[in-house]
Design an enzyme around this catalytic site. Structure first.
Site, PDB file in Angstrom:
ATOM      1  N   HIS A   1      26.525   2.951 -13.776  1.00 41.58           N
ATOM      2  CA  HIS A   1      26.843   3.432 -15.127  1.00 41.58           C
ATOM      3  C   HIS A   1      25.901   2.750 -16.113  1.00 41.58           C
ATOM      4  CE1 HIS A   1      30.466   5.293 -13.507  1.00 41.58           C
ATOM      5  NE2 HIS A   1      30.743   4.145 -12.915  1.00 41.58           N
TER       6      HIS A   1
ATOM      7  N   SER B   1       0.806  -1.224   0.000  1.00 44.16           N
ATOM      8  CA  SER B   1       0.000   0.000   0.000  1.00 44.16           C
ATOM      9  C   SER B   1       0.838   1.273   0.000  1.00 44.16           C
ATOM     10  CB  SER B   1      -0.943   0.005   1.205  1.00 44.16           C
ATOM     11  OG  SER B   1      -0.224  -0.153   2.417  1.00 44.16           O
TER      12      SER B   1
END
Length: 256
Positions: free
Chosen positions: A213, A15
């Site tokens: 990267h 939730s």
């Protein structure tokens, strides 16, 4: 599918994830920060635990998908950490099973691509008194304690250290504020706008500091259709246009 293609950042959890696009929610904050840079995709499921998530993880993240997410932010644990119900029903998951489930979810996500990054969010604390006060007449007793939250949060952090994953320790982070019980939650469990700011800030910090990267820090990512245009707003001197593609003045908070 709409274009141009952008990196995908998927929010996968219970939730606290499903509700994260509400007013002031941390998912909404990320959508604003990454506007024109990445798509924030919501896969939130109210009431779920790690066992139910594990049942569908290969459907939510199919290995044969043409495009794999660049980042997956995972939150399960709050429901797992609830005390077991006497009937044997309910969302409680024993600690060892929770850790095993989360490990399997992590390994599945790692298998998607060499460039899919992962951040786990650990269970935040709760305002126990407010949880009891807000007990629904339609539900059997919900038992949430900070002792249980901490146990599951610590286990999540330890698992991430074992697997080399990035993790946000929400249990510790929330309690850095003296007034966390009154400002971080709407009902003792779910996040207020202030609580969401804390979550968003921690996620952005982790992304900035991670040695990934390519980098997924929002300032390092190209902005879509950012070229100068004669259709841009005209400057005060009336001689040129002003490129607004990088403007952030309208943000409620200036994020780093």
């Amino acid at each position: 599918m709409v274009g141009p293609a952008r990196p995908q950042i998927v929010l996968f959890g219970s939730s606290i994830v499903q509700m994260s696009f509400g007013h002031g929610g941390w998912g909404a904050i990320l959508s604003e920060v990454y506007a024109r840079k990445a798509d924030i995709i919501l896969r939130g499921y109210y009431g779920w635990n790690s066992s139910r998530a594990l049942e569908v993880v290969d459907q939510v993240f199919p290995k044969d998908a043409a495009v794999q997410p660049s980042l997956v932010i995972v939150y399960f644990g709050g429901n797992d950490s609830m005390a077991p119900h006497s009937s044997g029903l309910g969302p409680h998951v024993p600690l060892t099973e929770y850790v095993d489930n989360m490990k399997k979810i992590a390994l599945h996500l790692q298998s998607l691509s060499d460039f899919t990054r992962i951040i786990f969010l650990s269970s935040p604390p709760v305002d126990e008194a407010k949880v009891r006060q807000n007990q629904s007449p339609y539900l059997s007793e919900v038992i949430r304690t900070n002792d249980l939250c901490k146990t599951y949060s610590d286990a999540c952090v330890e698992l991430c250290q074992e697997l080399g994953l990035e993790v946000v320790d929400l249990f510790s982070t929330f309690q850095k504020a003296d007034d966390w019980k009154t400002v971080c939650f709407t009902d003792g469990i779910h996040l207020s706008a202030q609580g969401s700011k804390i979550v968003a800030g921690e996620i952005l910090r982790v992304v900035k500091e991670a040695e990934w990267h390519p980098s997924l820090h929002w300032k390092s990512m190209p902005t879509e259709f950012a070229d100068d245009s004669p259709y841009d707003l005209v400057s005060a001197d009336g001689k040129q246009t002003v490129n607004s593609s990088e403007w952030t003045y309208f943000w409620e908070e200036q994020w780093d």
